[in-house]
Design an enzyme around this catalytic site. Structure first.
Site, PDB file in Angstrom:
ATOM      1  N   GLY A  36      -7.946   9.255  -0.444  1.00 28.14           N
ATOM      2  CA  GLY A  36      -8.413  10.125   0.628  1.00 28.14           C
ATOM      3  C   GLY A  36      -8.450  11.598   0.289  1.00 28.14           C
ATOM      4  N   HIS A  71       0.844  -1.197   0.000  1.00 31.78           N
ATOM      5  CA  HIS A  71       0.000   0.000   0.000  1.00 31.78           C
ATOM      6  C   HIS A  71       0.878   1.246   0.000  1.00 31.78           C
ATOM      7  CE1 HIS A  71      -2.974   2.991   1.217  1.00 31.78           C
ATOM      8  NE2 HIS A  71      -3.897   2.127   0.835  1.00 31.78           N
ATOM      9  N   GLU A  82      -3.994   1.977  -7.169  1.00 28.00           N
ATOM     10  CA  GLU A  82      -4.396   3.107  -6.338  1.00 28.00           C
ATOM     11  C   GLU A  82      -3.483   4.302  -6.621  1.00 28.00           C
ATOM     12  OE1 GLU A  82      -6.501   2.251  -2.286  1.00 28.00           O
ATOM     13  OE2 GLU A  82      -4.430   1.632  -2.150  1.00 28.00           O
TER      14      GLU A  82
END
Length: 265
Positions: free
Chosen positions: A188, A103, A182
């Site tokens: 976010g 991530h 991503e």
């Protein structure tokens, strides 16, 4: 191919009571609303501390929700003197089926390299855990037109991984790998690439996977980055987007299930 809707809770919620309420709402929502969700896998990725209570709740309700961890040790697949780490074997024993690796937040804050991620992939494979490998470019790379170059570099860990699998692990990758694209600048932030942009990038990812091994042609490629019920249907409409990795919207049962419904159609 079934879609995947994965909720990454990150460092949330802050209390066990909140976790119990959230997982209860999710289980009840799945039972009430999505019994016919035959085209979509649902998965939750709580923090290490909350894996056990979430798994207990899923087991108690015979839930079809799958369980993932947000990370796994690169230092050992089993045990050792590695303070603060959690091994693939420990996760498997807890009922975890999948792990998130690479991530962007871990790449950024912990400086995780492809060499580290390769060890995590191999340790996960040794214990039979599936891997969700996250890849994505920064905003500056995106604006400079370097997206494919960055993704190619990050995907090289898959080529190295395939070369190091043991003979008895043949077939592991095509059954136990998900790629999550991503873009770092969309996580976010509320900034969301167009469906057309994501579709084009997913095609590139598939081309790279095919170049490593044509058996990876069926590998799910999912999108993450400011996914909400309001935009989920648009992403679900693309045949190149096999699901989503959801952050903030996964912390509300109604939002998460609304996203899941979009990918069940």
């Amino acid at each position: 191919m079934k879609s995947w809707v994965i909720g990454n809770w990150k460092l949330n919620p802050t209390s066990l009571e909140q976790v119990q309420h959230l997982v209860t709402d999710l289980v009840e929502g799945v039972d009430a609303q999505t019994r016919s969700m035959d085209n979509c896998h649902l998965m939750l990725a709580p923090s290490f501390l909350h894996l056990s209570p979430v798994q207990q709740a899923l087991n108690a309700n015979s839930s079809t929700l799958k369980l993932a961890a947000q990370d796994v040790s690169a230092l050992s697949a089993e045990s050792g003197a590695y303070t603060g780490d959690v091994s693939a074997k420990q996760l498997k024993d807890m009922g975890v089926q999948w792990v998130i690796v690479g991530h962007s937040e871990r790449r950024q804050y912990y400086k995780e390299s492809n060499a580290v991620l390769l060890k995590k992939l191999l340790n996960s494979a040794e214990q039979g855990l599936g891997v969700i490998l996250c890849i994505g470019e920064s905003e500056s790379d995106f604006e400079a037109g370097h997206t494919e170059q960055v993704l190619d570099e990050e995907l090289q860990v898959i080529a190295d991984f395939l070369q190091q699998l043991k003979p008895e692990q043949a077939g592991y990758a095509e059954q136990n790998l998900i790629i999550a694209y991503e873009p770092v600048w969309a996580i976010g932030t509320g900034k969301v690439p167009s469906v057309e942009q994501v579709t084009q990038i997913h095609r590139f990812i598939r081309q790279q996977l095919h170049s490593f091994d044509n058996k990876l042609d069926t590998t799910p490629v999912i999108y993450g980055g400011s996914v909400k019920p309001e935009n989920a249907a648009d992403f679900a409409a693309s045949d190149q987007i096999n699901g989503v990795l959801v952050g903030g919207a996964a912390l509300q049962a109604d939002s998460f299930l609304a996203i899941a419904k979009c990918f069940n159609n």
